[in-house]
Design an enzyme around this catalytic site. Structure first.
Site, PDB file in Angstrom:
ATOM      1  N   SER A  15       0.838  -1.209   0.000  1.00 50.43           N
ATOM      2  CA  SER A  15       0.000   0.000   0.000  1.00 50.43           C
ATOM      3  C   SER A  15       0.867   1.251   0.000  1.00 50.43           C
ATOM      4  O   SER A  15       2.009   1.227   0.487  1.00 50.43           O
ATOM      5  CB  SER A  15      -0.879  -0.019   1.267  1.00 50.43           C
ATOM      6  N   ASP A  36       3.707  -7.548   4.921  1.00 47.14           N
ATOM      7  CA  ASP A  36       2.555  -6.736   5.310  1.00 47.14           C
ATOM      8  C   ASP A  36       1.543  -7.649   5.989  1.00 47.14           C
ATOM      9  O   ASP A  36       1.753  -8.874   6.070  1.00 47.14           O
ATOM     10  CB  ASP A  36       1.938  -6.046   4.066  1.00 47.14           C
ATOM     11  N   ASP A  60       3.866  -9.716  10.366  1.00 47.76           N
ATOM     12  CA  ASP A  60       3.681  -8.618  11.309  1.00 47.76           C
ATOM     13  C   ASP A  60       5.075  -8.159  11.725  1.00 47.76           C
ATOM     14  O   ASP A  60       5.841  -8.944  12.305  1.00 47.76           O
ATOM     15  CB  ASP A  60       2.876  -9.117  12.524  1.00 47.76           C
ATOM     16  N   VAL A  61       5.401  -6.914  11.434  1.00 48.67           N
ATOM     17  CA  VAL A  61       6.777  -6.449  11.682  1.00 48.67           C
ATOM     18  C   VAL A  61       7.158  -6.474  13.162  1.00 48.67           C
ATOM     19  O   VAL A  61       8.340  -6.401  13.499  1.00 48.67           O
ATOM     20  CB  VAL A  61       7.027  -5.030  11.106  1.00 48.67           C
ATOM     21  N   TYR A 162       2.694   8.994  17.721  1.00 47.32           N
ATOM     22  CA  TYR A 162       3.268   8.870  16.368  1.00 47.32           C
ATOM     23  C   TYR A 162       4.626   9.571  16.293  1.00 47.32           C
ATOM     24  O   TYR A 162       5.608   9.013  15.790  1.00 47.32           O
ATOM     25  CB  TYR A 162       2.281   9.472  15.363  1.00 47.32           C
TER      26      TYR A 162
HETATM   27  N1  LIG Z   1       1.329   9.194   3.827  1.00 52.23           N
HETATM   28  C1  LIG Z   1       1.976  10.159   4.476  1.00 52.23           C
HETATM   29  O1  LIG Z   1       1.671  11.341   4.349  1.00 52.23           O
HETATM   30  C2  LIG Z   1       3.120   9.840   5.384  1.00 52.23           C
HETATM   31  C3  LIG Z   1       3.842  10.897   5.933  1.00 52.23           C
HETATM   32  C4  LIG Z   1       4.903  10.643   6.762  1.00 52.23           C
HETATM   33  C5  LIG Z   1       5.253   9.323   7.037  1.00 52.23           C
HETATM   34  N2  LIG Z   1       4.539   8.314   6.510  1.00 52.23           N
HETATM   35  C6  LIG Z   1       4.951   6.953   6.855  1.00 52.23           C
HETATM   36  O2  LIG Z   1       5.158   6.230   5.663  1.00 52.23           O
HETATM   37  C7  LIG Z   1       4.897   4.849   5.903  1.00 52.23           C
HETATM   38  C8  LIG Z   1       3.931   4.347   4.853  1.00 52.23           C
HETATM   39  O3  LIG Z   1       2.716   5.039   5.012  1.00 52.23           O
HETATM   40  P1  LIG Z   1       1.560   5.058   3.917  1.00 52.23           P
HETATM   41  O4  LIG Z   1       1.052   6.431   3.870  1.00 52.23           O
HETATM   42  O5  LIG Z   1       2.043   4.394   2.687  1.00 52.23           O
HETATM   43  O6  LIG Z   1       0.461   4.193   4.684  1.00 52.23           O
HETATM   44  P2  LIG Z   1      -0.416   2.941   4.243  1.00 52.23           P
HETATM   45  O7  LIG Z   1      -1.423   2.778   5.324  1.00 52.23           O
HETATM   46  O8  LIG Z   1      -0.881   3.096   2.828  1.00 52.23           O
HETATM   47  O9  LIG Z   1       0.620   1.738   4.288  1.00 52.23           O
HETATM   48  C9  LIG Z   1       1.109   1.232   5.485  1.00 52.23           C
HETATM   49  C10 LIG Z   1       1.156  -0.280   5.359  1.00 52.23           C
HETATM   50  O10 LIG Z   1       1.718  -0.807   6.565  1.00 52.23           O
HETATM   51  C11 LIG Z   1       1.050  -2.013   6.853  1.00 52.23           C
HETATM   52  N3  LIG Z   1       1.188  -2.356   8.269  1.00 52.23           N
HETATM   53  C12 LIG Z   1       0.600  -1.761   9.340  1.00 52.23           C
HETATM   54  N4  LIG Z   1       0.932  -2.406  10.467  1.00 52.23           N
HETATM   55  C13 LIG Z   1       1.757  -3.435  10.104  1.00 52.23           C
HETATM   56  C14 LIG Z   1       2.417  -4.457  10.822  1.00 52.23           C
HETATM   57  N5  LIG Z   1       2.317  -4.577  12.152  1.00 52.23           N
HETATM   58  N6  LIG Z   1       3.181  -5.333  10.125  1.00 52.23           N
HETATM   59  C15 LIG Z   1       3.299  -5.238   8.776  1.00 52.23           C
HETATM   60  N7  LIG Z   1       2.683  -4.285   8.043  1.00 52.23           N
HETATM   61  C16 LIG Z   1       1.915  -3.404   8.706  1.00 52.23           C
HETATM   62  C17 LIG Z   1      -0.392  -1.725   6.473  1.00 52.23           C
HETATM   63  O11 LIG Z   1      -1.141  -2.932   6.292  1.00 52.23           O
HETATM   64  C18 LIG Z   1      -0.233  -0.925   5.195  1.00 52.23           C
HETATM   65  O12 LIG Z   1      -0.245  -1.757   4.046  1.00 52.23           O
HETATM   66  C19 LIG Z   1       4.384   4.763   7.342  1.00 52.23           C
HETATM   67  O13 LIG Z   1       5.456   4.417   8.185  1.00 52.23           O
HETATM   68  C20 LIG Z   1       3.925   6.177   7.628  1.00 52.23           C
HETATM   69  O14 LIG Z   1       3.966   6.463   9.005  1.00 52.23           O
HETATM   70  C21 LIG Z   1       3.473   8.532   5.683  1.00 52.23           C
END
Ligand SMILES: NC(=O)c1ccc[n+]([C@@H]2O[C@H](COP(=O)([O-])OP(=O)(O)OC[C@H]3O[C@@H](n4cnc5c(N)ncnc54)[C@H](O)[C@@H]3O)[C@@H](O)[C@H]2O)c1
Length: 256
Positions: A15, A36, A60-61, A162
């Site tokens: 994702s 994931d 699960d990480v 967070y």
């Molecule tokens: N989208 C943003 O604006 C943004 C900004 C700053 C940081 N981030 C960081 O970027 C990363 C990706 O975010 P994103 O926006 O693509 O989110 P997203 O929700 O699209 O993707 C995150 C993925 O992590 C997976 N996940 C959650 N818990 C998990 C676990 N315990 N084990 C394995 N997988 C797990 C989810 O199933 C999901 O597929 C995250 O770390 C987020 O904090 C995102």
């Protein structure tokens, strides 16, 4: 390392930012294993990426034994392992003093567990394998890329958990890079601003508005491909090590 030789684990790879990274690596001739916990999206991602180049392993990480086992399985599928890109994460939003009651400690703990402890867990399991790679140019054996957030520096109200989790990722980047230097393993972190992904899509509209209102230039949300582009650069530039790079259109998050 050249992107076509990248054999990577991408957590959160089904994702948003992680999926964009997987797409970029595969498009340039590399291979990926997606860690994931979303099986439906995992199946869809592998169908899109091609089963020869990508595999989804439900992982699960935060699970130490599960991650260690799947790192080995990933290495077997990939025919080696030279990169781990940590993108798995959860928002864990909530005020310290909520409307009803103070934040349940569990909320804080879970956010730190998935985002910070999970990133460390995958990094150390990957490094344990990568350290045995044959050394390439300059003695390089592999690269670890973590995903923090600009909330590590200017977390908004409701982001205490967070921000703590992401600040921890920034904090561990240099000591890990220093320690793993002797194995030729680089460690870098990217701190994204606000990107258009399912994570942001799921936020209340007023939160999205407040997040994107103050982005100086370009005045829009970041695109996952732009994140993937920086990951590709980090993988490729061997002199980049121990650093956290903001990718944010100069945004500085307001208190709320
Ligand atoms: N989208 C943003 O604006 C943004 C900004 C700053 C940081 N981030 C960081 O970027 C990363 C990706 O975010 P994103 O926006 O693509 O989110 P997203 O929700 O699209 O993707 C995150 C993925 O992590 C997976 N996940 C959650 N818990 C998990 C676990 N315990 N084990 C394995 N997988 C797990 C989810 O199933 C999901 O597929 C995250 O770390 C987020 O904090 C995102």
């Amino acid at each position: 390392m050249k992107t076509e030789s990248v054999l990577a684990i991408v957590t959160g790879g089904v994702s948003g930012l992680g999926l964009a990274v997987a797409q970029r690596i595969v498009a340039e001739g590399g291979k990926v294993v997606l860690f994931d916990v979303n099986d439906d999206k995992g199946t869809a991602a592998v169908a899109a990426l091609g089963a020869d180049n990508a595999r989804y392993l439900r992982t699960d990480v935060t699970d130490e034994a599960g991650v260690a086992a799947n790192v080995e399985a990933a290495k077997a599928f990939l025919g080696g392992l030279n990169a781990a890109i940590n993108c798995a994460g959860i928002i864990g939003a909530g005020r310290v003093l909520g409307r009803e009651a103070p934040m349940p400690l569990q909320n804080f703990t879970t956010t730190v567990l998935v985002n910070l402890v999970g990133s460390f867990n995958v990094a150390k399991a990957a490094a344990a394998v990568i350290q045995h790679n044959e050394a390439g140019e300059d003695g390089e054996r592999g690269v670890i890329v973590n995903t923090a957030s600009v909330a590590a520096y200017e977390g908004q109200i409701g982001q205490a958990a967070y921000s703590a989790s992401k600040g921890g990722i920034v904090g561990m980047t240099l000591p890990m890079a220093r320690e793993l230097a002797r194995f030729g393993i680089r460690v870098n972190t990217i701190a994204p601003g606000v990107f258009w992904t399912p994570m942001v899509d799921g936020m209340p509209e007023e939160v999205q508005k407040s997040l994107s209102a103050s982005i100086p230039f370009p005045a829009r949300l970041g695109r996952p491909e732009e994140f993937a582009d920086l990951v590709a650069y980090v993988l490729g530039n061997r002199y980049l090590n121990g650093e956290t790079i903001r990718l944010d259109g100069a945004v500085r998050l307001a208190p709320k």
